[in-house]
Design an enzyme around this catalytic site. Structure first.
Site, PDB file in Angstrom:
ATOM      1  CB  CYS A  43      85.572 -47.679  31.760  1.00  0.00           C
ATOM      2  SG  CYS A  43      84.604 -46.394  32.562  1.00  0.00           S
ATOM      3  CB  CYS A  48      82.736 -47.811  35.151  1.00  0.00           C
ATOM      4  SG  CYS A  48      84.461 -48.270  35.126  1.00  0.00           S
ATOM      5  CE  LYS A  51      79.751 -50.282  38.397  1.00  0.00           C
ATOM      6  NZ  LYS A  51      81.062 -50.732  38.687  1.00  0.00           N
ATOM      7  CE1 TYR A 178      87.772 -53.254  44.330  1.00  0.00           C
ATOM      8  CE2 TYR A 178      86.221 -51.603  43.570  1.00  0.00           C
ATOM      9  CZ  TYR A 178      87.388 -51.932  44.221  1.00  0.00           C
ATOM     10  OH  TYR A 178      88.144 -50.950  44.766  1.00  0.00           O
ATOM     11  CD  GLU A 182      80.718 -52.785  41.324  1.00  0.00           C
ATOM     12  OE1 GLU A 182      80.956 -53.099  40.142  1.00  0.00           O
ATOM     13  OE2 GLU A 182      81.125 -51.725  41.840  1.00  0.00           O
ATOM     14  CG  HIS A 436      70.639 -32.208  61.074  1.00  0.00           C
ATOM     15  ND1 HIS A 436      70.992 -33.470  61.518  1.00  0.00           N
ATOM     16  CD2 HIS A 436      69.388 -31.970  61.552  1.00  0.00           C
ATOM     17  CE1 HIS A 436      69.999 -33.971  62.232  1.00  0.00           C
ATOM     18  NE2 HIS A 436      69.012 -33.084  62.263  1.00  0.00           N
ATOM     19  CD  GLU A 441      73.908 -34.809  60.517  1.00  0.00           C
ATOM     20  OE1 GLU A 441      74.185 -33.804  61.179  1.00  0.00           O
ATOM     21  OE2 GLU A 441      72.739 -35.173  60.272  1.00  0.00           O
TER      22      GLU A 441
HETATM   23  P1  NDP Z   1      88.808 -58.959  42.409  1.00  0.00           P
HETATM   24  O1  NDP Z   1      90.256 -59.231  42.471  1.00  0.00           O
HETATM   25  O2  NDP Z   1      88.230 -57.825  43.158  1.00  0.00           O
HETATM   26  O3  NDP Z   1      88.034 -60.271  42.885  1.00  0.00           O
HETATM   27  C1  NDP Z   1      88.267 -61.529  42.349  1.00  0.00           C
HETATM   28  C2  NDP Z   1      87.479 -62.535  43.151  1.00  0.00           C
HETATM   29  O4  NDP Z   1      87.594 -63.796  42.536  1.00  0.00           O
HETATM   30  C3  NDP Z   1      88.003 -62.681  44.565  1.00  0.00           C
HETATM   31  O5  NDP Z   1      86.930 -62.828  45.438  1.00  0.00           O
HETATM   32  C4  NDP Z   1      88.816 -63.951  44.482  1.00  0.00           C
HETATM   33  O6  NDP Z   1      88.838 -64.670  45.677  1.00  0.00           O
HETATM   34  C5  NDP Z   1      88.027 -64.757  43.482  1.00  0.00           C
HETATM   35  N1  NDP Z   1      88.848 -65.751  42.798  1.00  0.00           N
HETATM   36  C6  NDP Z   1      90.001 -65.562  42.128  1.00  0.00           C
HETATM   37  N2  NDP Z   1      90.460 -66.730  41.630  1.00  0.00           N
HETATM   38  C7  NDP Z   1      89.558 -67.670  41.990  1.00  0.00           C
HETATM   39  C8  NDP Z   1      89.485 -69.068  41.801  1.00  0.00           C
HETATM   40  N3  NDP Z   1      90.434 -69.727  41.139  1.00  0.00           N
HETATM   41  N4  NDP Z   1      88.429 -69.717  42.310  1.00  0.00           N
HETATM   42  C9  NDP Z   1      87.477 -69.065  43.023  1.00  0.00           C
HETATM   43  N5  NDP Z   1      87.508 -67.738  43.246  1.00  0.00           N
HETATM   44  C10 NDP Z   1      88.529 -67.055  42.735  1.00  0.00           C
HETATM   45  O7  NDP Z   1      88.493 -58.914  40.871  1.00  0.00           O
HETATM   46  P2  NDP Z   1      87.248 -58.384  40.064  1.00  0.00           P
HETATM   47  O8  NDP Z   1      87.312 -59.136  38.794  1.00  0.00           O
HETATM   48  O9  NDP Z   1      86.005 -58.427  40.868  1.00  0.00           O
HETATM   49  O10 NDP Z   1      87.636 -56.880  39.791  1.00  0.00           O
HETATM   50  C11 NDP Z   1      88.897 -56.567  39.197  1.00  0.00           C
HETATM   51  C12 NDP Z   1      89.286 -55.170  39.521  1.00  0.00           C
HETATM   52  O11 NDP Z   1      88.515 -54.288  38.743  1.00  0.00           O
HETATM   53  C13 NDP Z   1      89.031 -54.763  40.959  1.00  0.00           C
HETATM   54  O12 NDP Z   1      90.106 -55.104  41.795  1.00  0.00           O
HETATM   55  C14 NDP Z   1      88.829 -53.285  40.843  1.00  0.00           C
HETATM   56  O13 NDP Z   1      90.061 -52.643  40.957  1.00  0.00           O
HETATM   57  C15 NDP Z   1      88.289 -53.108  39.438  1.00  0.00           C
HETATM   58  N6  NDP Z   1      86.849 -52.844  39.512  1.00  0.00           N
HETATM   59  C16 NDP Z   1      86.442 -51.686  40.075  1.00  0.00           C
HETATM   60  C17 NDP Z   1      85.116 -51.395  40.195  1.00  0.00           C
HETATM   61  C18 NDP Z   1      84.709 -50.135  40.847  1.00  0.00           C
HETATM   62  O14 NDP Z   1      85.517 -49.239  40.954  1.00  0.00           O
HETATM   63  N7  NDP Z   1      83.470 -50.016  41.323  1.00  0.00           N
HETATM   64  C19 NDP Z   1      84.080 -52.298  39.708  1.00  0.00           C
HETATM   65  C20 NDP Z   1      84.620 -53.491  39.128  1.00  0.00           C
HETATM   66  C21 NDP Z   1      85.952 -53.734  39.040  1.00  0.00           C
HETATM   67  P3  NDP Z   1      89.796 -64.252  46.912  1.00  0.00           P
HETATM   68  O15 NDP Z   1      89.126 -63.115  47.589  1.00  0.00           O
HETATM   69  O16 NDP Z   1      89.817 -65.492  47.705  1.00  0.00           O
HETATM   70  O17 NDP Z   1      91.124 -63.924  46.304  1.00  0.00           O
END
Ligand code: NDP
Length: 452
Positions: A43, A48, A51, A178, A182, A436, A441
């Site tokens: 983080c 976080c 970012k 995510y 982002e 407002h 709102e």
């Molecule tokens: P996510 O699980 O959100 O996303 C992973 C992405 O990678 C998905 O789109 C997935 O596709 C794709 N993917 C996975 N395996 C493959 C593959 N073999 N080939 C191609 N694409 C693939 O993970 P993140 O790493 O983005 O984030 C991890 C976690 O961290 C989040 O779930 C969240 O909880 C936390 N996070 C929170 C944030 C916040 O609060 N603002 C910011 C960043 C992270 P598919 O959709 O098809 O499964």
């Protein structure tokens, strides 16, 4: 003589680990914490915080573009200095590392700046030295996962994005979660040409379907080339960067390829399995509702365990653990209405159930949606639109899902999350006076449910 060297030994100095160590020590426990990298974990160092700082940086580009609509003339085209942003970020992160160190020191936690391994349910080994503890808390977080793609060594993961030596003029992002969304938004805002490659037909898989579509549309408007239903076949380094070959045979040239393809728990090389700690098939520590692993004196919180990988969740879990081990044990963790935001441009904010999940869980639901151009963009010249959605359980009138795509959605949804946890009904929303003129709102003025 106490039976153990420490009451609590924490492995991992990220959000969950530091919170647990500090709180336990403040309650009089003898605590040690082992961390082999900078304090603050993902983080603070590569997640976080940096970012969000970079997201603010990207936001200035929007403000500059909007300013003429409000009567401003900019003396010259604004220029962005990547090296200066990196230096500013690094300085702030160093300050935060120091704050974490201060918190631990102040609480009397013994910090051991090394890699720790579990020997058994009450023993940890660090730098060849054994330490015993009544309880051991594993809070080692997670790390980026990169799929088996040929030439994947030519790509980078999110950790590296903050310190890229040069700003990438052409960025290809693999993934649609995510982190992918982002970073795509941030680097687009900072001026990169961005292509996002997602294997499914939508981004943000776990989010409400309307939110996903709306966000994809808005990201597209900002100039991100969003390509869905596409797989990356291979990466090859050329004289001009990295050549990305896609499943349909097309090729893309990039300066940087970011794999944002999910994260995996950090459980390797820590002696967990040898000590009898059960892991699930994804490598996460399996815990019960009191965060105990299969070895009851070994606990786990945060991304290394099997729950929601969000910083505030890790913090809350740490508090529950400390309360159970060193206080009255009354604290409970509720995962049902955990709000979350994706810091894309525009933001996504969400709390509770998606429409589909609510239909599955509650049966009949009423849906309220609103889509509009905010007052800000009447003069800014931007075509950005905002989307809001409420999901209401017909039986109880309770608002069980609240979703937004729009500026400051994270800030807005945080407040509504309190109401939702408290069980607010649609009638409560309707009876609340709006502020407002705001976008928020709209959440208390949606009167007509969607047909069907
Ligand atoms: P996510 O699980 O959100 O996303 C992973 C992405 O990678 C998905 O789109 C997935 O596709 C794709 N993917 C996975 N395996 C493959 C593959 N073999 N080939 C191609 N694409 C693939 O993970 P993140 O790493 O983005 O984030 C991890 C976690 O961290 C989040 O779930 C969240 O909880 C936390 N996070 C929170 C944030 C916040 O609060 N603002 C910011 C960043 C992270 P598919 O959709 O098809 O499964």
């Amino acid at each position: 003589m106490p039976q153990y060297d420490f009451d609590l030994f924490v492995i991992g100095g990220g959000s969950g680990g530091v919170r647990a160590a500090r709180m336990a020590a403040q309650r009089g426990a003898r605590v040690a914490l082992a961390e082999c990298a900078e304090l603050g974990g993902t983080c603070v160092n590569v997640g976080c915080i940096p970012k969000k700082l970079y997201s603010y940086a990207a936001g200035y580009a929007e403000s500059f573009a909007e300013a003429p609509g409000y009567g401003w003339t900019l003396p010259e085209a604004p220029r962005f200095d990547w090296q200066r942003l990196k230096a500013q970020r690094a300085q702030e992160i160093r300050r935060l590392n120091g704050v974490y160190q201060g918190l631990l020191d102040g609480a009397g936690v013994r910090l051991i700046p090394s890699w720790a391994e579990l020997v058994d349910g009450h023993t940890v080994q660090v730098d060849g030295q054994r330490h015993t503890a009544q309880h051991i808390l594993v809070a080692t977080g997670g790390m980026p996962f990169v799929p088996e793609v040929g030439g994947r060594e030519h790509g980078v993961v999110s950790d590296a994005m903050f310190d890229l030596p040069e700003f990438p003029r052409r960025l290809v992002v693999v993934g649609g979660g995510y982190i992918a969304c982002e970073f795509a938004s941030i680097f687009r805002g900072l001026g990169a040409e961005v292509t996002l490659l997602q294997r499914k037909a939508h981004v943000l898989d776990t989010f409400d379907e309307d939110v996903r579509h709306f966000l994809a549309q808005e990201m597209g408007k900002t100039g991100i080339d969003l390509r869905l239903n596409v797989q990356v076949e291979m990466l090859r380094r050329t004289g001009e960067g990295v050549l990305v070959t896609l499943s349909r045979g097309q090729q893309l040239a990039a300066d940087t390829v970011l794999f944002a393809t999910g994260r995996r728990p950090n459980t390797a090389g820590m002696g967990l399995e040898a000590a009898g700690v059960a892991l699930d098939e994804g490598g996460a520590i399996v815990v019960d509702d009191q965060y105990r692993s299969s070895v009851p004196s070994v606990l786990a919180v945060g991304d290394v365990s099997t729950r929601l990988p969000l910083t505030p969740v890790a913090l809350a879990e740490a508090m529950v653990v400390v309360d159970r081990l060193f206080a009255q044990g009354r604290r409970r963790m509720d995962y049902e209405y955990v709000p979350t935001a994706v810091f894309t441009h525009p933001n996504v904010g969400t709390c509770g159930y998606t429409e589909a999940a609510a239909r599955a869980r509650f049966g009949k639901v009423r849906i309220f949606c609103s889509e509009f151009k905010t007052l800000r963009h009447t003069l800014s010249g931007r075509s950005e639109r905002t989307f809001m959605k409420l999901v209401v359980d017909v039986k109880t009138d309770r608002v069980v899902g609240l979703h937004m795509v729009g500026a400051e959605a994270g800030e807005i949804v945080q407040g509504f999350a309190v109401a939702m946890r408290a069980g607010a009904t649609k009638a409560d929303f309707d009876g609340t006076i709006g502020i407002h003129p705001t976008s928020a709102e709209e959440f208390v003025t949606m009167r007509e449910p969607m047909p069907g």
